[in-house]
Enzyme design. Structure first.
Site, PDB file in Angstrom:
ATOM      1  CB  CYS A   1      -0.925  -0.016   1.211  1.00  0.00           C
ATOM      2  SG  CYS A   1      -1.768   1.550   1.520  1.00  0.00           S
TER       3      CYS A   1
ATOM      4  CB  CYS B   1       1.028   1.261   4.397  1.00  0.00           C
ATOM      5  SG  CYS B   1      -0.674   0.697   4.658  1.00  0.00           S
TER       6      CYS B   1
END
Length: 458
Positions: free
Chosen positions: A377, A380
């Site tokens: 991600c 993230c």
């Protein structure tokens, strides 16, 4: 992959894209979508050609939405493009400047290539094209849902460069059917792909069927999860070009290796007009309902389709970028190994059993802050530095444990049902004397904002 084209005199039916020329005598073609009626072209690829399969290629489709609103007869042309290996060309141009790459693209494809302009910082492409001194064509997708500021920006760009942008529109019947059956904002409930397919992907497909190459503003740093390996030139893995079939369309990405900050330095240095939304915190700009400003600590693509997982944040125009879940690299033995994030000795890595036990405790000796994440991600990845600083410095010895739990793959359903996972990343605080975790509601993920959250609860 090698790519060769020979062509005979042509007649163009439909419309061509906007074309700019250094010569005032150049006649600008009429506008609309276009196709070649009496053009015979052959594409001769190298022997490697048949062994190369495009990634996520869409099946052939008889697209009946082609517009016949305008007809332009082109002068007789006799052209021949030598066989060329574009994979090798991509390697040769990997360290070239965007201006050099743009010049090479326009030189090779002339009237058969066009710039895809979204109304954001990719106006840099138009500036680079102008600086080459060569004629160039520009098109854009008008979805019907753009911000007013973007429409005004389109007009400003046309006047600044003395060009006419070719606007491609979605099929009215398809839009009507979608809205009547599912409402104006169905994408908030079942994802953006269906709406993007109707309003963006299919109009783009119609446009590209009249080209042999197109130019995009993709950059590797825009989305580490989907664009980190974008080359400066490639055979388009999804769409077909004028001659039809796999390998019939080239895709040029002149700014693939350029950092976003350097794009903006270039725009300021050249006094290029920009979309006024950028001054309001918008970085990546799309349709009005699906775009919002980004906050400190957020990745630029986090302003797009924010209610969905990061993995889904491609609208379909660059579908070939999407990969399977899980970031991985190939080691020397040819095997794949996972690349994890939030790596620090101060961080506790929780297993499924560990997070279950933590969630069951009604009274804890220490408070915990836990990030539910997926290593692939980009959002993230964007907060990794802040979260590691939180563990290593801000909360070291404070009595608050800092932890991570990988919540994708097999753990995703459990995380959604039991741990309040909505999208990645999700941050939870487990207080000392409360069984239920508290979800961090803000999208500000800088270290100061995270500290304010912890201090308010511990």
């Amino acid at each position: 992959m090698a790519f060769a084209v020979t062509s005979s005199p042509a007649a163009i039916s439909g419309s061509s894209f906007s074309r700019s020329s250094a010569s005032s005598d150049l006649k600008i073609p009429q506008i609309g979508s276009f196709r070649l009626a009496d053009r015979h072209a052959t594409v001769n690829l190298s022997q490697k050609r048949c062994a190369v399969k495009p990634v996520n290629a869409e099946p052939k489709r008889n697209d009946s939405m082609l517009s016949h609103a305008a007809t332009t007869s082109a002068p007789e042309v006799s052209e021949k493009v030598e066989v060329e290996d574009f994979e090798q060309l991509a390697k040769e141009l990997n360290n070239a400047s965007p201006l050099e790459i743009m010049d090479k693209a326009l030189e090779k494809f002339g009237n058969d290539i066009a710039i895809a302009f979204s109304g954001a910082e990719d106006v840099a492409l138009v500036e680079y094209a102008k600086l080459t001194g060569r004629p160039f064509r520009v098109f854009s997708l008008d979805t019907g849902r753009l911000n007013p500021e973007t429409y005004r920006f389109f007009d400003e760009v046309e006047k600044h460069y003395g060009i006419r942008i070719e606007y491609m529109f979605p099929d009215a019947v398809e839009v009507q059917a979608l809205v009547r059956s599912k409402g104006l904002f169905s994408f908030y409930e079942d994802g953006h792909q269906e709406c993007c397919r109707v309003r963006k992907v299919r109009p783009l497909r119609r446009a590209l069927k009249g080209l042999r190459a197109w130019i995009t503003g993709q950059r590797k740093d825009q989305s580490p999860g989907t664009r980190s390996e974008v080359p400066v030139v490639q055979v388009d893995p999804v769409f077909e070009g004028l001659d039809g079939g796999d390998g019939s369309l080239l895709k040029w990405n002149p700014v693939a290796n350029v950092d976003g900050k350097d794009i903006w330095n270039f725009l300021r240095a050249m006094n290029v007009p920009v979309n006024s939304l950028h001054a309001q915190g918008f970085v990546s700009i799309g349709c009005e309902p699906c775009t919002r400003p980004v906050l400190p600590g957020q990745h630029e693509r986090e302003g797009r389709w924010w209610w969905e997982d990061a993995k889904a944040k491609e609208c379909g125009l660059h579908k070939g970028n999407l990969k399977e879940d899980g970031a991985a690299e190939v080691n020397g033995n040819g095997a794949t190994t996972e690349i994890d994030i939030f790596n620090s000795q101060s961080l506790v890595t929780l297993s499924r059993t560990g997070i279950e036990n933590l969630a069951k405790l009604e009274s804890r000796k220490e408070s915990w802050i836990v990030v539910l994440y997926a290593p692939w991600c980009p959002f993230c990845q964007a907060m990794e530095a802040s979260y590691v600083e939180l563990a290593d410095e801000k909360l070291a010895g404070s009595g608050v444990k800092v932890a991570k739990f990988r919540a994708d793959g097999e753990q995703k359903e459990y995380s959604k049902n039991e741990l309040l996972l909505g999208s990645f990343p999700t941050i939870l605080f487990f207080p000392k004397h409360s069984a239920k975790p508290i979800k961090y509601a803000s999208e500000k993920r800088d270290v100061d904002s995270l500290m304010a959250f912890v201090n308010a609860l511990r």
